[in-house]
Design a protein around this motif. Sequence first.
Motif, PDB file in Angstrom:
ATOM      1  N   LEU A   1      15.615  19.685  46.026  1.00  0.00           N
ATOM      2  CA  LEU A   1      15.617  18.373  46.698  1.00  0.00           C
ATOM      3  C   LEU A   1      16.430  17.360  45.899  1.00  0.00           C
ATOM      4  CD1 LEU A   1      12.662  16.615  48.402  1.00  0.00           C
ATOM      5  CD2 LEU A   1      13.841  15.406  46.582  1.00  0.00           C
ATOM      6  N   MET A   2      16.239  17.338  44.573  1.00  0.00           N
ATOM      7  CA  MET A   2      16.971  16.376  43.746  1.00  0.00           C
ATOM      8  C   MET A   2      18.463  16.699  43.743  1.00  0.00           C
ATOM      9  SD  MET A   2      16.398  13.613  42.066  1.00  0.00           S
ATOM     10  CE  MET A   2      14.676  13.635  41.572  1.00  0.00           C
ATOM     11  N   ALA A   3      18.822  17.996  43.757  1.00  0.00           N
ATOM     12  CA  ALA A   3      20.239  18.369  43.816  1.00  0.00           C
ATOM     13  C   ALA A   3      20.860  17.912  45.131  1.00  0.00           C
ATOM     14  CB  ALA A   3      20.383  19.886  43.648  1.00  0.00           C
ATOM     15  N   ASN A   4      20.108  18.026  46.239  1.00  0.00           N
ATOM     16  CA  ASN A   4      20.613  17.539  47.531  1.00  0.00           C
ATOM     17  C   ASN A   4      20.801  16.029  47.509  1.00  0.00           C
ATOM     18  OD1 ASN A   4      20.587  20.124  48.525  1.00  0.00           O
ATOM     19  ND2 ASN A   4      18.563  19.956  49.466  1.00  0.00           N
ATOM     20  N   LEU A   5      19.819  15.326  46.936  1.00  0.00           N
ATOM     21  CA  LEU A   5      19.950  13.866  46.826  1.00  0.00           C
ATOM     22  C   LEU A   5      21.188  13.490  46.013  1.00  0.00           C
ATOM     23  CD1 LEU A   5      16.328  12.545  46.174  1.00  0.00           C
ATOM     24  CD2 LEU A   5      17.752  12.134  48.179  1.00  0.00           C
ATOM     25  N   ASN A   6      21.417  14.189  44.921  1.00  0.00           N
ATOM     26  CA  ASN A   6      22.591  13.901  44.089  1.00  0.00           C
ATOM     27  C   ASN A   6      23.875  14.035  44.891  1.00  0.00           C
ATOM     28  OD1 ASN A   6      24.125  13.788  41.392  1.00  0.00           O
ATOM     29  ND2 ASN A   6      24.760  15.746  42.225  1.00  0.00           N
TER      30      ASN A   6
ATOM     31  N   GLY B   1      -1.730  16.133  53.005  1.00  0.00           N
ATOM     32  CA  GLY B   1      -2.386  15.079  52.255  1.00  0.00           C
ATOM     33  C   GLY B   1      -1.720  14.739  50.943  1.00  0.00           C
ATOM     34  N   ARG B   2      -0.589  15.390  50.612  1.00  0.00           N
ATOM     35  CA  ARG B   2       0.108  15.071  49.376  1.00  0.00           C
ATOM     36  C   ARG B   2       0.766  13.698  49.450  1.00  0.00           C
ATOM     37  NH1 ARG B   2       4.205  17.970  49.209  1.00  0.00           N
ATOM     38  NH2 ARG B   2       3.946  18.941  51.250  1.00  0.00           N
ATOM     39  N   VAL B   3       1.028  13.109  48.280  1.00  0.00           N
ATOM     40  CA  VAL B   3       1.610  11.760  48.200  1.00  0.00           C
ATOM     41  C   VAL B   3       2.879  11.844  47.351  1.00  0.00           C
ATOM     42  CG1 VAL B   3       1.300   9.400  47.410  1.00  0.00           C
ATOM     43  CG2 VAL B   3      -0.625  10.638  48.437  1.00  0.00           C
ATOM     44  N   GLY B   4       3.987  11.314  47.902  1.00  0.00           N
ATOM     45  CA  GLY B   4       5.225  11.236  47.152  1.00  0.00           C
ATOM     46  C   GLY B   4       5.322   9.939  46.379  1.00  0.00           C
TER      47      GLY B   4
ATOM     48  N   GLY C   1      10.188  18.446  58.928  1.00  0.00           N
ATOM     49  CA  GLY C   1      11.113  19.560  58.793  1.00  0.00           C
ATOM     50  C   GLY C   1      10.810  20.409  57.568  1.00  0.00           C
ATOM     51  N   ALA C   2      11.647  21.456  57.413  1.00  0.00           N
ATOM     52  CA  ALA C   2      11.475  22.369  56.279  1.00  0.00           C
ATOM     53  C   ALA C   2      11.870  21.672  54.994  1.00  0.00           C
ATOM     54  CB  ALA C   2      12.327  23.621  56.490  1.00  0.00           C
TER      55      ALA C   2
ATOM     56  N   SER D   1      14.728  11.392  54.443  1.00  0.00           N
ATOM     57  CA  SER D   1      15.227  12.473  55.292  1.00  0.00           C
ATOM     58  C   SER D   1      14.981  13.836  54.667  1.00  0.00           C
ATOM     59  CB  SER D   1      16.731  12.295  55.536  1.00  0.00           C
ATOM     60  OG  SER D   1      17.463  12.534  54.349  1.00  0.00           O
ATOM     61  N   GLN D   2      14.883  13.898  53.328  1.00  0.00           N
ATOM     62  CA  GLN D   2      14.674  15.160  52.642  1.00  0.00           C
ATOM     63  C   GLN D   2      13.196  15.532  52.508  1.00  0.00           C
ATOM     64  OE1 GLN D   2      17.100  17.369  51.012  1.00  0.00           O
ATOM     65  NE2 GLN D   2      18.325  16.308  52.514  1.00  0.00           N
TER      66      GLN D   2
END
Length: 859
Positions: free
Chosen positions: A709-714, A667-670, A701-702, A696-697
Motif C-alpha cells: 500500500l505504501m509503495a502504491n502511495l509513493n 472494525g479495524r481503524v486506520g 475493494g481488495a 482510495s487504497q
Amino acid sequence: MLPRTAGIDGRRAALLVLLALCLAQQGLVLRDGLRLLLGAPDLLPRAGLSVEAGGRVRSVADAHAGRLAEGDVIVAVDGEPWQGRASLSAPVAAKRAGDVVRLKVSREGVVRDVALVLQPRPELDGGNRALLIVLVLLSPLLAIALGFGVAWVRPRDPLAWLLLLLLTGFTAMGELEMIQRSAWPEPLRPLALFWRHGLGASWPLALLLFALRFPDRLPLDQRHPWVKWLVVVPLAADVLVLGLLAVADADHPRLAGALAGWLQVARLPRFVLSNVAIGSFFAITGYRMGTTQDPDDRRRLRLLNFGATAALLPIFPLVLANGLFGLSWASVSPLLMVPALLALALLPLTLAYVIVVERAMGISVVLRQGLQYALARRGIRVLQALGIGLALTAGLALALDPELNRPRKIQAIATGVLFAAVLGRAGERLRGWLDRRFFREAYDAERLLSEVSDELQELVDVRKVVDTLARRLSDALHASRLAVLLREGAALQPAFAVGYAGAPPSFDTDGPVARRLTAAKEPPRVYLDDPESWANQPEAAAERPHLEALGSELLLPLATRTGLLGFLALGPKKSEEPYSPLDVRLLRSVATQAALALHNAQLAEQVAAEVAQRARFTREVEIAREVQEQLYPRELPRAPGLDLAGHCRPARGVGGDYYDFLALDDGRVGVAIGDISGKGIPAALLMASLQASLRSQTIGGARADLATLMANLNRLIHDASPSNRYATFFYGEYDPRDGRLAYVNAGHNAPMVFRAGGGEPERLEVGGPVIGLLPIAGYEAGEATLRPGDALLGFTDGISEAMNPADEEWGEPRLADAFRACAGLPAAAAVERLIAAADAFAAGAPQHDDMTVIVVRRG
C-alpha cells in the motif's frame, strides 16, 4: 547537422573503403614511428647507404668505407636481381641491426660480393622525438578524424570531399624519411608510396578548388570555367607524376628515371603553380569576404582567411626556401618544424568548422571561447591537478621515509592533504577571476542569465514570469526578435512578443514544431536557407510558413515532465553572431527554471480560479483553509475501548500537515499522519492528493498489505507532484480484537507508544523512504501491540521543533514529558494540553511550521 538518412549509401560505402585503405597504410606508419619513439633501433635497421632507382650508389656511411664507394652499382640483393629501391629496403626491413645483407656490386665492369652489415639507428634526441610525435601521431590522426568525419556528416557536399582530399595529403605530408614505405609488403606498398608522395603534394590543388566553391561557386568560375583548368590540370598532373615516380622508384627504375628528369626540368614551374594556387586561395576568399552580402557567409570567410593565414604563415618561409633554394626538410631544426606543424593544424580545423557548422561565429567569439575553454577551464585544471598530485606525492614520500618517526609521518600526510585542498579551492577561485578579468562579455551574460533563474524561482504569476523572462533575455542577448508562446487549449499562442510588426503566428500542440520541441535533446535551431535543416523536411512542411513568419533562429522548449507548456523563440542577434554553445547551455538552464515557474504559476492560477468560483467575496487563503479543514476527519471511527483525537494548526492559514482516522473493514481503524514538504497552497494541494490516494487504497475493494500500500502511495504521489515535492508519512491499522497495530513509517517522525506501566516509549520506526521523491521505493511493515492503558502519540516536526525567542528547540524529550503529564486525560484533552505546552515554550515566538498532534489511547 545530421544528414537526412542514416543508411549507408554509395558515397558512404566509398568513404568506408577509403578509410580502410587510409588506416591500413597509416597503421604501418604508426608501427614504425612507435618503434623509433620507444627506442627500438634494432627493429628498424638502416643500410647505411643511399642508392638511386637504377642501383647506383650515391653515398656510403663510414662503416662501409672500403667495401662500397660512390658510383658502385648494385646488381643483386640476397640473390635477387635489382628491380628498384624496394630490392634493398624490403630485405633490410625484414632483418635486425647486426644482420647481413649480401650484395653483388659492379665496379668498372667487375662484379664482386659485398656483405653489408646493417647498422642500428641512433636514438632520437628531444627535438626529433617531438617532431616524430607531431608527424606520425598527432597530425595524421587529426587529419583522418576531421577529413572522414566531415565527409561522413556531409556526404553530398563537394566541399567535404575537397577537405578529405586535402587532409589525406596531410596524413603523409612532411613524413620523416625514417619511415621506409618502400620496404612495406605488396600490395600495400604501391598504394602507400602514391599516398605519401602524390596525395602529400595535393593540398595546393585542394585549397584552390575549395576557394572556387566556398561558400558557393565563384561567379567568375561560372562564367569562364576554363580559366581554372590552366592551373588545375598542371597541378593534378604534378600530383599524378609524383605518385607514379614514388611507385616506379621502388620497382621500375627506368620509368623512375624518366619521371625524375621531367620533374627536375619542371621544378620551377611546379613551384610557381603551387604558390599561385595558394595565393589564389587567399585572393578569392579575400575578394568574397569584401563582396558577399550574407552576414553568415562573411563570418565564415573571415574565419577561413584568418585560420588559413595563421596556419600557413609559420611554415611558408620554410616552403619558400625548399622550393627556391632546395632546402632539405631533414636539415630544418625541430625547434622550427614542430611549432610550424602544430600551427598548420589550424587549417584543417578551420576548414572543417566552416563546412559543418550551421551558423559561423565571428573571429572574436571563436577566439574568446576557445581561450576561455583552454585556459580558464582546461589549463587551470591541468595545473591544479599537477599541483595536487605533487602535494600528495611529497606527503606520501615523506610518510614512507624510514628515518621519520610516526608523528612526523602523520604530519607529512596531513600537510599534503591540506595543500591539495587549498590548491583545489584556489583553482576554482582562479577560474572565476579569469572569467571576470579576461572574458567580461561572457561573464556578464552568464551572470545576467543566472539572475534570471533566481528571479523566476520567486514568481508565481504567469504574466510576471513571461514578462521577466522576455525582458531579461532581451537585455542579455540583444535579440532582434523574441516571442514567448504558451499552450492554450490545442494551440501554442503568443503570450509576449517584441520586435514584430504584428502578432507572431500560433502553432498546433500536436504539430511538427511541437513534436520537434518535445523530442529534440538540444534546442532546435531554425535554418530555413539550409535544405537539410529539419525545418525544410517534408514532415515540417505544414508549419514552415509559420516558422518564416516567426523569423527565429533558436527555439527553446518550456517543458516539465507533464508535457510541453510552450516555447521561447529567439530571433537573430543584433550583432548578427549566432548563438554560441555557451549561450545555448545557459538558455537551456533558464528555460528549465522558467518552465517550472510557469507550471507552478499555472497551478496557482488554477487554485485561485477554483477558490473564486466557490466564494467571490472570500479571500483565497481563507477558502482554501476551509476546504482543507473539511479534509480532516470530522467524525471519528468508533472502536471498543479506543479513544482517538487529533488536531492540526497550520502556520500560514493553509498547510501541508495531514492526519486522518479511517473506519476499515472488520472494525479495524486506520491511523495516518504526514508532513508535506513546503508550505502554503502547493503543500495543501499535495496534502489533498495524499488524502484522496490513501482513501482510495484503503476504503472498499481488495486491499494489499501495508508495505505494498505504501509503495502504491509513493508511486501515485510521485506521478501527481513536481519533482521537488514529497511527504513524510506514517500509516497504521489498529485491530481492536487483539490490540495489534500494523504500520509503515515512510520517513516520518517516529510515533511513540507509551506503556501504562511507564518507562521509555517505544518508537515506531520500521518502514522506508519518504513518499513522492522516488518513482519506485520499497517499504517494510512493522507491528506493535497496544495493551489496556497504553497510548500512541503521533506528531509532526512543527510540534517537536517549536522554537522559543532564544532559538531553543522544544525537542522530543520535552514533548514526551508533557505527554506523560497527560496520563489519565481523554485523548482530546491530551491533544489540547500538548499544543498549549508547545505554545507556552515558544513564549510568543512566531510559528514557522504547521503543528499536528494525534493521540490514540486504549482504555
